[in-house]
Design an enzyme around this catalytic site. Structure first.
Site, PDB file in Angstrom:
ATOM      1  N   CYS A  77       0.858  -1.197   0.052  1.00  0.00           N
ATOM      2  CA  CYS A  77      -0.039   0.214  -0.088  1.00  0.00           C
ATOM      3  C   CYS A  77       0.912   1.177  -0.003  1.00  0.00           C
ATOM      4  CB  CYS A  77      -0.901  -0.016   1.265  1.00  0.00           C
ATOM      5  SG  CYS A  77      -1.784   1.455   1.541  1.00  0.00           S
ATOM      6  N   CYS A  95       0.476   3.332   3.104  1.00  0.00           N
ATOM      7  CA  CYS A  95       1.224   2.615   4.325  1.00  0.00           C
ATOM      8  C   CYS A  95       2.829   2.794   4.201  1.00  0.00           C
ATOM      9  CB  CYS A  95       1.018   1.213   4.266  1.00  0.00           C
ATOM     10  SG  CYS A  95      -0.818   0.795   4.569  1.00  0.00           S
ATOM     11  N   ASP A 116      20.035  16.766 -32.633  1.00  0.00           N
ATOM     12  CA  ASP A 116      21.623  16.745 -33.280  1.00  0.00           C
ATOM     13  C   ASP A 116      21.938  16.058 -34.383  1.00  0.00           C
ATOM     14  OD1 ASP A 116      24.591  17.617 -32.844  1.00  0.00           O
ATOM     15  OD2 ASP A 116      24.990  15.693 -32.258  1.00  0.00           O
TER      16      ASP A 116
END
Length: 717
Positions: free
Chosen positions: A25, A28, A406
């Site tokens: 979780c 948590c 580039d």
């Protein structure tokens, strides 16, 4: 704030990484991070929810930190070997699954006993057993959370179940516990699948290799192998270490690292990487990096760091959840008290509604909505050879409006190749090349290497030369059979007074084609012209078409090369807009100009000479991440296989990820809003609230996990 031990010395501070078990979780995880950071003797704690690890700087003992994590309801152990840890996480026994099954069986037994009108004590016993088995870890974690003055989901759920029992709703309480336990188990399984991208990377590299030492072949663990050792890799085996081939020829499958679909030929002098697969011949490889410094190890570290970073959408969710949970708890308290104390309403119905509000207060589905999508997407991209440094860059890629490139090493291969060998009247091609090789064979210039490579493939015999001299900015000179021969640009031969009238038109044509012309001859007479050019990558055109299909408004090439060469490359690429003869600071100014006109801009370069422009762009994308540490370190996104076609994939992945995050957040908020409204209207009960909360979390995780197996051809623009 972290607590500091006044007796600790800064030199005693150590850093330990712990792998965490049972952390499923995100809300948590944030509370655990705060808890560990608050321990005496802990200087800093940073949790990586995506990798299920916590990094701790501490003077406190390791057992003390592990004990504190255990008291929070999780288990931890220091990371010693990532690959072994990855295996342990898969094989680890999970008692939560057994207790969930027992809870379900007891609940089913209680329902059956009630259906057949058996004794009330038996029914109550079965339901109590269902609550105790399914709620063991919930109540245990709630106890530690209360001690830490933290109102997490375990506390809220425990209060809700105890309240249900207190008002006589035993069936409802047992159902709530079982559904909550089942939801946590399924969520743990889902998060384990989501984290599998890192575990899969860890398992790519073998844990031991056959080493040739003192004329003997011995099998050693990779930790015992030193730089300079020679390892022997047989056909079909994975290469254990980064190194350079010193003996043997083979085809190596680099797809696990770079995402390349075809094997790459390897011969003496070629670089190879840990985790790739030797397919044909036996190779002897000299190790160039320790196991912790290999390209694969760096990729794993960077992927873990990327998954730990909070994306902008995650920051919004964290702020929302910070105020959401206390507000809902306060509302629950008000629902339980105000109707009874001030409106004369019966207590029990409103208490049940308050308990339902406590269940709804859990922000799990909302908090996990973003990290599960980010973790899945970054892992999916890494398997394809695209290293994304964090959720912010993934979301940023989805919002790009302009891309600047580039030229050298990005749109082109970055190394010159011979394109034309023109022998002038009275001379042969072989003689021209033989003279060129004789002059250039001591030169280290890229053009010289291109000519020497071409002559070698053509099996040209070189003449003996002496008195080689490089003429900076112009060419070179050497003495061959008593005659001075030159190779160089027009400035060199003009300074010698050589007549160039007969070749001016050819030189102009070659320059318009973007080629560099090297003249060969004596001071009195030209022998011929050798033209070289930096060839366009085969996938550049496809990549540009792919970017246009995604709706990118502006594509532009930035180069310090001359206008004629830039124009030729741009024309070959379908009329790509370009800006030539730019200094590094002028590239930087161009990026800022694009940002002011179009918004979010990406710069694609080689990560070496484009550093200012890469840093100034909203997203810096470097080519060749597998070959250069610089590209891995400086860019926000690195294309490991030099595959420009992955640019459109990355943009589509960013957009899809952002779309799924928005879906998850919207869905989680809608479920909360519906049940809050239903609670006030009396349409919901406790088990429905738990089912909805758990179901919402599972659906959010499943939706995010779709990004693990995403295919470009299935992604909408």
């Amino acid at each position: 704030m972290p607590k500091h031990d006044p007796k600790s010395n800064i030199n005693d501070v150590q850093k330990t990484v712990f792998v965490l078990y049972g952390l499923d979780c995100a809300d948590c995880a944030a509370k655990l991070e705060k808890r560990v950071a608050g321990l005496p003797g802990v200087e800093e704690a940073e949790i990586n929810f995506g990798a299920s690890k916590i990094n701790v700087r501490h003077t406190a003992s390791v057992p003390k930190i592990i004990r504190a994590i255990k008291e929070a309801g999780y288990t931890a152990e220091p990371v010693v070997d990532d690959a072994v840890m990855a295996t342990n996480q898969q094989l680890r026994y999970d008692p939560k699954l057994l207790l969930t099954l027992l809870s379900g069986l007891f609940l089913a037994g209680g329902m059956a006993a009630s259906l057949f009108n058996l004794a009330d004590r038996l029914i109550a016993g079965l339901l109590l057993a269902a609550m105790l088995s399914g709620g063991y870890f919930v109540i245990k974690n709630a106890f530690y959370s209360i001690k830490a003055l933290s109102m997490d989901m375990n506390v809220l759920m425990s209060v809700a179940v105890i309240g249900a029992v207190a008002i006589g709703e035993w069936f409802e309480g047992a159902t709530v516990v079982f559904l909550f336990s089942l939801g946590n188990t399924l969520q743990a399984y889902s998060m384990a699948k989501t984290r599998s991208s890192i575990r899969d990377l860890m398992k790519l590299s073998p844990r031991e290799a056959l080493v040739l030492r003192n004329g003997r072949e011995i099998m050693l663990s990779v930790e015992q192998i030193a730089v300079g050792d020679i390892i022997i890799v047989k056909p079909g085996e994975r290469i254990a270490m980064d190194g350079t081939v010193i003996k043997g020829n083979s085809q190596v499958n680099q797809a696990p690292i770079t995402g390349e679909s075809l094997p790459v030929e390897k011969a003496p002098g070629a670089d190879v990487y840990a985790g790739t697969i030797n397919q044909e011949g036996t190779l002897e490889i000299q190790v160039t990096k320790k196991i912790q410094d290999t390209t694969l190890a760096k990729i794993i570290d960077l992927v873990e760091e990327a998954q730990a970073q909070r994306a902008p959408s995650q920051q919004f969710v964290d702020i929302f959840a910070k105020y959401y949970t206390p507000s809902v708890i306060a509302t629950a308290v008000a629902i339980a008290t105000i109707p009874t104390l001030f409106l004369g309403q019966p207590f029990l119905p409103w208490l049940e509604r308050a308990l339902i509000m406590l269940v709804i207060a859990c922000p799990c589905a909302l908090v996990i909505s973003t990290p599960v999508a980010i973790i899945s997407a970054i892992g999916s991209a890494a398997r394809r050879g695209v290293l994304i440094k964090g959720g912010a860059y993934l979301e940023g890629a989805g919002g790009l409006k302009a891309v600047a490139f580039d030229k050298t090493g990005t749109l082109t291969k970055g190394c010159p190749e011979v394109t034309d060998v023109i022998a002038l009247p009275g001379h042969q091609k072989q003689f021209l090349l033989g003279i060129a090789v004789a002059v250039e064979h001591r030169s280290q210039h890229p053009v010289a290497r291109a000519i020497l490579g071409y002559a070698k493939r053509e099996r040209i015999k070189a003449y003996q030369s002496e008195q080689f001299q490089s003429i900076p900015g112009q060419g070179a000179i050497a003495l061959i059979n008593g005659t001075k021969y030159y190779i160089g640009n027009t400035r060199l031969f003009m300074s010698l007074g050589t007549d160039l009238t007969g070749v001016q038109e050819r030189l102009a044509t070659l320059q318009r084609q973007g080629k560099t012309a090297m003249l060969v001859g004596t001071a009195d007479q030209l022998i011929g012209i050798i033209a070289v050019a930096d060839r366009v990558r085969p996938d550049s055109m496809i990549a540009l078409q792919g970017l246009r299909s995604t709706g990118i408004k502006k594509l532009v090439m930035l180069t310090g090369d001359n206008t004629a060469t830039a124009s030729a490359i741009a024309e070959y690429l379908g009329g790509l807009e370009y800006k030539a003869e730019l200094l590094p600071q002028e590239k930087l100014s161009t990026i800022k100009e694009l940002q002011s006109r179009y918004g979010r801009v990406a710069m694609v370069g080689d990560g070496v000479n484009d550093t200012p422009a890469l840093a100034a762009a909203d997203i810096g994308i470097a080519m060749g991440g597998v070959g250069t540490d610089t590209a891995l370190e400086t860019a926000d996104i690195a294309l490991m296989a030099d595959d420009l076609s992955n640019l459109s994939y990355t943009i589509k992945l960013g957009r899809r990820t952002l779309g799924i995050i928005k879906q998850n957040i919207t869905f989680a908020l809608m479920v909360k809003a519906l049940f809050i409204a239903g609670t006030f209207l009396g349409f919901t009960n406790l088990w429905m609230a738990v089912f909805a909360d758990t179901g919402a979390a599972m659906l959010v995780i499943a939706n995010g996990m779709r990004l693990m197996r995403v295919r470009e051809d299935k992604m909408a623009v």
